[in-house]
Scaffold this motif. Structure first.
Motif, PDB file in Angstrom:
ATOM      1  N   PHE A  90       1.884   7.226  16.451  1.00 22.97           N
ATOM      2  CA  PHE A  90       2.932   6.459  17.120  1.00 22.97           C
ATOM      3  C   PHE A  90       3.412   5.307  16.240  1.00 22.97           C
ATOM      4  O   PHE A  90       4.614   5.093  16.063  1.00 22.97           O
ATOM      5  N   MET A 110       7.065   4.564  14.569  1.00 28.44           N
ATOM      6  CA  MET A 110       7.769   3.293  14.714  1.00 28.44           C
ATOM      7  C   MET A 110       8.156   2.734  13.346  1.00 28.44           C
ATOM      8  O   MET A 110       9.244   2.176  13.180  1.00 28.44           O
ATOM      9  N   LEU A 133      16.266   1.677  10.355  1.00 27.49           N
ATOM     10  CA  LEU A 133      17.186   0.638  10.827  1.00 27.49           C
ATOM     11  C   LEU A 133      17.326  -0.488   9.799  1.00 27.49           C
ATOM     12  O   LEU A 133      18.415  -1.013   9.583  1.00 27.49           O
ATOM     13  N   LYS A 191      21.908  -9.384  15.372  1.00 22.00           N
ATOM     14  CA  LYS A 191      21.216  -9.394  16.661  1.00 22.00           C
ATOM     15  C   LYS A 191      19.970  -8.510  16.594  1.00 22.00           C
ATOM     16  O   LYS A 191      20.044  -7.369  16.159  1.00 22.00           O
ATOM     17  N   PHE A 192      18.854  -9.044  17.040  1.00 22.61           N
ATOM     18  CA  PHE A 192      17.578  -8.327  17.109  1.00 22.61           C
ATOM     19  C   PHE A 192      17.029  -7.916  15.741  1.00 22.61           C
ATOM     20  O   PHE A 192      16.097  -7.134  15.662  1.00 22.61           O
ATOM     21  N   LEU A 215      13.506  -8.699  15.514  1.00 18.01           N
ATOM     22  CA  LEU A 215      12.619  -7.774  16.235  1.00 18.01           C
ATOM     23  C   LEU A 215      12.324  -6.548  15.380  1.00 18.01           C
ATOM     24  O   LEU A 215      11.162  -6.138  15.237  1.00 18.01           O
ATOM     25  N   ILE A 216      13.376  -5.970  14.787  1.00 19.44           N
ATOM     26  CA  ILE A 216      13.210  -4.763  13.989  1.00 19.44           C
ATOM     27  C   ILE A 216      12.315  -5.049  12.778  1.00 19.44           C
ATOM     28  O   ILE A 216      11.360  -4.319  12.497  1.00 19.44           O
ATOM     29  N   ILE A 268       8.681  -5.778  13.953  1.00 17.97           N
ATOM     30  CA  ILE A 268       7.908  -4.573  14.280  1.00 17.97           C
ATOM     31  C   ILE A 268       7.471  -3.881  12.992  1.00 17.97           C
ATOM     32  O   ILE A 268       6.323  -3.443  12.859  1.00 17.97           O
ATOM     33  N   ARG A 307      -2.759  15.536  37.115  1.00 13.71           N
ATOM     34  CA  ARG A 307      -1.840  15.958  36.064  1.00 13.71           C
ATOM     35  C   ARG A 307      -0.433  15.390  36.267  1.00 13.71           C
ATOM     36  O   ARG A 307       0.172  14.865  35.338  1.00 13.71           O
ATOM     37  N   LYS A 333       1.556  12.683  33.909  1.00 15.91           N
ATOM     38  CA  LYS A 333       2.895  13.006  33.405  1.00 15.91           C
ATOM     39  C   LYS A 333       3.883  11.891  33.713  1.00 15.91           C
ATOM     40  O   LYS A 333       4.653  11.455  32.852  1.00 15.91           O
ATOM     41  N   MET A 344       9.005   2.165  26.190  1.00 12.36           N
ATOM     42  CA  MET A 344       8.865   1.841  24.766  1.00 12.36           C
ATOM     43  C   MET A 344      10.118   2.237  23.985  1.00 12.36           C
ATOM     44  O   MET A 344      10.573   1.500  23.113  1.00 12.36           O
ATOM     45  N   VAL A 377      12.675  -0.416  24.677  1.00  8.25           N
ATOM     46  CA  VAL A 377      12.387  -1.696  24.010  1.00  8.25           C
ATOM     47  C   VAL A 377      12.864  -1.673  22.566  1.00  8.25           C
ATOM     48  O   VAL A 377      13.348  -2.672  22.028  1.00  8.25           O
ATOM     49  N   VAL A 378      12.749  -0.522  21.915  1.00  9.56           N
ATOM     50  CA  VAL A 378      13.235  -0.429  20.538  1.00  9.56           C
ATOM     51  C   VAL A 378      14.691   0.041  20.501  1.00  9.56           C
ATOM     52  O   VAL A 378      15.511  -0.471  19.736  1.00  9.56           O
ATOM     53  N   PRO A 382      17.721  -2.724  21.672  1.00  3.22           N
ATOM     54  CA  PRO A 382      17.998  -3.689  20.600  1.00  3.22           C
ATOM     55  C   PRO A 382      18.551  -3.025  19.349  1.00  3.22           C
ATOM     56  O   PRO A 382      19.383  -3.610  18.657  1.00  3.22           O
ATOM     57  N   ALA A 383      18.128  -1.782  19.071  1.00  4.50           N
ATOM     58  CA  ALA A 383      18.606  -1.101  17.866  1.00  4.50           C
ATOM     59  C   ALA A 383      20.110  -0.892  17.910  1.00  4.50           C
ATOM     60  O   ALA A 383      20.795  -1.038  16.890  1.00  4.50           O
ATOM     61  N   GLN A 440      22.304  -2.821  19.520  1.00  8.79           N
ATOM     62  CA  GLN A 440      22.856  -4.153  19.257  1.00  8.79           C
ATOM     63  C   GLN A 440      22.762  -4.489  17.773  1.00  8.79           C
ATOM     64  O   GLN A 440      23.695  -5.039  17.180  1.00  8.79           O
TER      65      GLN A 440
END
Lengths: 219, 164
Positions: free
Chosen positions: A42, A46, A53, A77-78, A81-82, A85, B13, B17, B27, B30-31, B34-35, B37
């Motif tokens: 994960f 990310m 980005l 903007k942000f 954050l990018i 992370i 189960r 799920k 999640m 959250v990414v 903003p991405a 923007q």
């Protein structure tokens, strides 16, 4: 409707079989330490997303690298954050990957038939460290510059071939624009391409071989 | 698992799920939000150019023939400070006053050249032709050449530059 579309695709692509193989496979009774591989995956994803980005604004040249990072942090903007992370995720990824490795080691999960999984895992750790080493230079600030000076100097201390290693890493004798652009290329193309191939192999092996039991007194 | 832990409403189960999809969506949001923007914010910034530019004394411009005047303005785009060049054609005519034309072709923004022998403006990109007064003779542009608002202040010619 959605079910019909899904059935149509499933009949042709075998989606259900993929789903079953990846998410519905048998696993032994395990504990939370067994989640760290997925956590690393994960975090790796990310890093890929935030890295792509960042490439929207970052430029790998000595006269603009630092300014472009400043722009990402304050002008977009942000951007904080990018970049945040990507910065913290990098350290966290090394941490989760390393603890994942300790779990495999102490449970003896690297043994037959999972030796190749272990070997690809070691390659992934080395690749991740390579990503860290090359990525560290890219902000082109004092810390990056001197960290890379020292890092390449350490590589240069290898007896006999040290000097040629140092020159290959730096693209010459000095840490320069050439160093920055080759580290950038390594960081966004070469390492990621290798890592992707090795990650897929690693996952294929995990799925093919299944995960091992926690060793108990009988085994 | 003993039955006292079982919910009549939902099995384990389905619960996992739902929780996984919810956390996954959270999640991704959250990414992802903003991405969006992050990607578009520089495109939406106010970048308005609104000032009077001096083109020098009006007498400097000869009568009846378009004369080119170039100037540049410093701009900051992201991390780069660059100078952006502008070109205008000043046409002064006896009794009609002065008109200042932009050298930007109204088709696709190539820069027009004044061809004195032909008494025409020619666009190097798609061979559009405009006459001395900016009217379209031939070619693809949708409208005549753009004009600037002008003013005279103590013999100095000014144009009003507005962008954005």
């Amino acid at each position: 409707m959605a079910q019909n579309v899904y059935d149509w695709l499933d009949e042709r692509l075998g989606l259900q079989a993929i789903y079953d193989a990846i998410l519905d496979r048998e696993v032994p009774k395990v504990n939370w330490w067994f989640t760290l591989g997925s956590a690393s995956l994960f975090l790796g994803l990310m890093q890929g997303i935030t890295g792509i980005l960042l490439s929207v604004y970052y430029v790998p040249t000595p006269d603009h690298a630092y300014d472009s990072i400043t722009y990402i942090m304050t002008g977009v903007k942000f951007g904080w954050l990018i970049l945040g992370i990507h910065h913290w995720g990098a350290s966290l990824l090394i941490l989760t990957a390393f603890i994942h490795m300790l779990r495999v080691f102490f449970y003896g999960a690297y043994k037959y038939p999972r030796e190749v999984t272990w070997i690809t895992g070691v390659m992934l750790l080395i690749g991740a460290l390579g990503m860290g080493f090359t990525g560290y230079l890219l902000p082109w600030n004092q810390r990056s510059y001197w960290a890379t000076t020292v890092g390449t100097e350490i590589a240069g201390s290898v007896p006999g071939i040290g000097n040629i290693i140092l020159r290959i890493l730096r693209g010459g004798t000095d840490l320069s624009a050439l160093t920055l652009s080759r580290f950038f290329s390594l960081h966004i193309w070469i390492f990621p391409a290798i890592l992707l191939a090795v990650v897929l192999t690693h996952l294929y092996l995990v799925i093919r071989l299944g995960i091992s039991n926690i060793p108990d007194e009988d085994s | 698992m003993s039955s006292k832990y079982r919910s009549p409403a939902m099995d384990r189960r389905s619960f996992v799920k739902i929780i996984s999809s919810a956390l996954g969506s959270l999640m991704a949001a959250v990414v992802g939000l903003p991405a969006i923007q992050y990607f578009i914010s520089p495109s939406l910034g106010k970048e308005e150019e609104d000032e009077w530019i001096s083109l020098g004394p009006l007498e400097n411009y000869p009568l009846d023939t378009p004369t080119q005047f170039n100037f540049s303005l410093n701009k900051v785009n992201g991390w780069e400070k660059s100078s952006h060049s502008y070109g205008v054609f000043v046409l002064r005519e006896e009794g009609k006053g002065v008109v200042v034309y932009s050298d930007v072709c109204t088709h696709l923004s190539c820069r027009l050249n004044w061809i004195p022998e032909e008494e025409e403006y020619l666009c190097p990109c798609h061979a559009a032709r405009f006459d001395k007064h900016g009217n379209l003779i031939s070619g693809p542009p949708p409208r005549p050449m753009d004009r600037f608002e002008t003013k005279l202040d103590e013999g100095q010619l000014f144009i009003h530059l507005k962008e954005g």
